[in-house]
Structure formats: C-alpha cells, structure tokens
Design an enzyme around this catalytic site. Sequence first.
Site, PDB file in Angstrom:
ATOM      1  N   LYS A  80       0.858  -1.187   0.000  1.00 33.03           N
ATOM      2  CA  LYS A  80       0.000   0.000   0.000  1.00 33.03           C
ATOM      3  C   LYS A  80       0.893   1.236   0.000  1.00 33.03           C
ATOM      4  O   LYS A  80       1.902   1.297   0.716  1.00 33.03           O
ATOM      5  CB  LYS A  80      -0.889  -0.021   1.240  1.00 33.03           C
ATOM      6  CG  LYS A  80      -1.868   1.147   1.344  1.00 33.03           C
ATOM      7  CD  LYS A  80      -2.744   0.995   2.590  1.00 33.03           C
ATOM      8  CE  LYS A  80      -3.750   2.131   2.735  1.00 33.03           C
ATOM      9  NZ  LYS A  80      -4.623   1.964   3.922  1.00 33.03           N
ATOM     10  N   SER A 163      -9.532   2.191   3.151  1.00 34.60           N
ATOM     11  CA  SER A 163      -8.661   2.887   2.230  1.00 34.60           C
ATOM     12  C   SER A 163      -7.707   1.979   1.472  1.00 34.60           C
ATOM     13  O   SER A 163      -7.070   2.382   0.505  1.00 34.60           O
ATOM     14  CB  SER A 163      -7.849   3.925   2.999  1.00 34.60           C
ATOM     15  OG  SER A 163      -6.996   3.299   3.954  1.00 34.60           O
ATOM     16  N   SER A 187      -9.822  -0.148   7.500  1.00 32.93           N
ATOM     17  CA  SER A 187      -9.308  -0.030   6.137  1.00 32.93           C
ATOM     18  C   SER A 187      -8.595  -1.260   5.602  1.00 32.93           C
ATOM     19  O   SER A 187      -8.179  -1.264   4.451  1.00 32.93           O
ATOM     20  CB  SER A 187      -8.377   1.185   6.037  1.00 32.93           C
ATOM     21  OG  SER A 187      -9.118   2.378   6.132  1.00 32.93           O
TER      22      SER A 187
END
Length: 496
Positions: A80, A163, A187
Amino acid sequence: MSNTDLHNLGVAQLAALLRGKQVSAVEAAQHFLTRARAHQHLGAYLAIDEDVTLAQARAQDAGIAAGAAAPLAGVPIAHKDIFVTRDFPTTAASRILAGYRSPFDATVVARLTQAGCVTLGKLSCDEFAMGASNENAAIAPVGHDAAQPVRNPWNTEHVPGGSSGGSAAAVAARLVPAATGTDTGGSIRQPASFCGITGIKPTYGRASRYGMIAFASSLDQAGPMARSAEDCALLLSQICGPDPERDSTSLDRPAEDFTARLNDSLDGLRIGVPTEFFGEGLAGDVRAAVDAALKEYEKLGARLVPIHLPRTELSVPVYYILAPAEASSNLSRFDGVRYGHRATQYTDLLDMYKKTRSQGFGDEVKRRIMIGTYVLSEGYYDAYYLQAQKIRRMIADDFQAAFRQCDLIAGPVAPTTAWRLGSQTDPVTNYLADIYTLPASLAGLPGMSVPAGFGAGGMPVGLQLIGNYFDEARLLNAAHRLQQATDFHLRAPEGI
C-alpha cells in the site's frame, strides 16, 4: 504446474514451489508483472519498476540455489502506498507527495524483504488512507494519465472499499498473491470484505508503524491481505515483533509463529454474536451470508453466545472526532518546506503554506484537517476531544465485559456489499459504513475479515472476527477452519 497458472496459487503454495525450484523467483515476478500490465483498467498500481523487481527476484533465486532461502523467498508482494519505500516512489496517493522518494524502507517493508518477498510495486489507496471506497486517490495509476478510483474486480462499476482498496483489488484480481494494508478504522477489513479476500489487523502495537505515513497515530496499524487465513498467518508472523528504537508505540512482545495453531479444534469455542451488529441498517443479503457462516461454525463445534456491545453506535462520532484530531496534527508536517509539493508562486511564508496545502491536499483530507483543528481548538477541546477519549475507554471496557462470556466475537464487516462508484456523495453516509469495524479499532483489538459468501449481484460478503488482545493465533485458526469447510476464498472474479 504451468507457469501460466501461478496467479492461482496462494503464498504458502507459491513459497513451496519456489523452495523446491519448480519455478524461479524471476519467472514468478515476470508472470505477475505481466498480469499487472494486463489489468491496468482496475487502477490498482500507482508505481511499478520492473528493473527493481527483477533484481530482487534474481537475488532470491541466488539464495535458493545456495541453500540459504529465506522463509518466503521469491514470493511476490505489493505494498500500500502509505508505506515508505527506498526503491519506489511513496505518495500516500496525494498530490502533496507526488514524486517523493524515501531514503529508507518502512519496518514492515524491510521485514518482508528480509523474509524473501519480492516487491512488485506500490498500490493505490484513499489519500492519506482517508476514505472507505478508494475514490479519493489523487495520483494517476500505472497506465493512466489522470487520477481515478480503483475498481472492484468482481464488478468494475463498484468500489473496492477503502482505504486499502488497491491492495484488496490487486489480491482479488490475482495481480499479486498478497499485499500490505493499513487499518485505522476498518481499512483492511472493509476492502477485504468488499473484494472477497482475507485481511487481518493485529492488536495495536504488534506491528511497527515506523515508515507508515501517519493518519491517526493511536489507531493506525499495519496488516497483511491475502486470499487465505493461512497466507495471512505466514505474512503476519514476519511483520509482527518489537521495534523499540524506531516506534515508541511498538509493544515489547516477541514475534510469534501464527501458523502453529491453524489446525486446532474449534470444539467448545465460544463465539460472541453482538446484538448491536444485527439491527436496523444491516442489509438482508449481508445478514444471510453472515448467518450461514455462523451456522458453519456450529457444525465445526463452536457455540454461539449472544452478547452486547452497547456503545457500538457511539463509535462513529467518537472515531470521527479522534481520528481527524490526530490527522490535523500529523499532516501539519506537509507544508512545502522540507519535502513534497511546494507552491510555485507565493508572497511570503504564510502564503506559501496556504497555497501549498490548498493545492496539495484533496477535499476529504482538507475536511478531516478542518474537523480535527476545530475539536482541538480552545473552547471545544473539553466538549469534544476529551469526551470522545472517555467514551473510547468505555467502548474498550464493553469488549472486555463481552470477552468474559466468549472467546471470539463475530458479525458483519460492513452493513452492505460494495456500492457503485460515485453513488455515495454524502461524507456522513460513507462514515456510517464503518460502524461495525470502528469499535475494535478504538479498543486496539485484533480483527479480520474472512470471505463468507456473496450477496446481491454476486458481490462478496465478509465475516468479521474480533479477538481479545494478542489473540491473533486464535482468530487465524477460526478463519482457517472456516476456509477448510467452505470455498469462498478460492473463488475468483469472472474474466480474471
């Protein structure tokens, strides 16, 4: 097995093939890089560097040939874009960090590299990890000229969740066997649910936050996202462990082999089912899938226990006071002075600050900074921030009361399956989608999402499992046993 089928393998299976020299790390890396290029329409990757990836793969092949293979030697992974990386740009999907290169790797990245993982690239996310849909990224994905949301591979007209939506979409689309994510209020768990994969957030402090760009420091936690609980256990075993010299919130608790208990019996396991997670607002298709998973646990020998988490509804206002407050402080460092974007035209230092931040931050980030600044301001600190901290403690106490009656807690991850892109324009509606994941985050408890079936339109549904502090092994065991009895985690989106 043909190299053309490598993407259908999980971390454990691929690691075994690599150790047995049935496939090389270079072949595996090239296969997944080719898939990443072929599926650029999903918008999952923000950065790829084939030269860096293949150099890492060759180094792992050399280690395997010399008989000095690391535990996950040659297994491809992607990170990420909230974790800083030396060999790839790090942007947090924000214009304010466009083109930024870190001089060091985040601890999570470094530990997985030490374990032998080969980095394919950086994955999209909501800007500074602020969002529940991955529609807030401000950096153009690989193969695109402008920023765009990540698309859910089960239906590209739907969001992947956020996210960590890029991570979830990449794993679900078989673009990478596993990925890192971060979980502040859900998330990891929510996008894992929306994309039909497995993801776990460990106990707060289990994984180092060093090199993880801060959103809300008392909530942020790193974790793995993969197809199965077994794969997550392998990765989490490498990620966790103390990091006292770099992260003051890192707990002095030794690394643990989370695979050791994966085949424990579930006989007598008490699974708490919170009444508050099954009330008005939970979609019927989600409830049906979750109920079916709970019945499967009963067949495996577990016992369902009704419990109460009475302050569940308060978790939303509490989180959206505390997290923005911490964000307003953490994001003050992005001012155009030291690194990242700087406005080109300004009259003085204050004007430079204003223009840099106005140009660099997106709407959702600005919204949360303003909320956070407001609740921390004189005259409002006691009324909002201090009260929220008190209720946070009460939410944690509710969990401890519940764990006196049960061993694990189970329920839905989100009230609905993934919604259509652009259909939720009201920020408050987006915030309410986190109602089932926020309580565990506020309490600092480990939680995970496990594929539990499919809802309307064939969209995935995840089952949320929450454990007591440091009970990740029990969580992963429960998830693994469910996956031995079902095949939801093995199914792939059509056309992938």
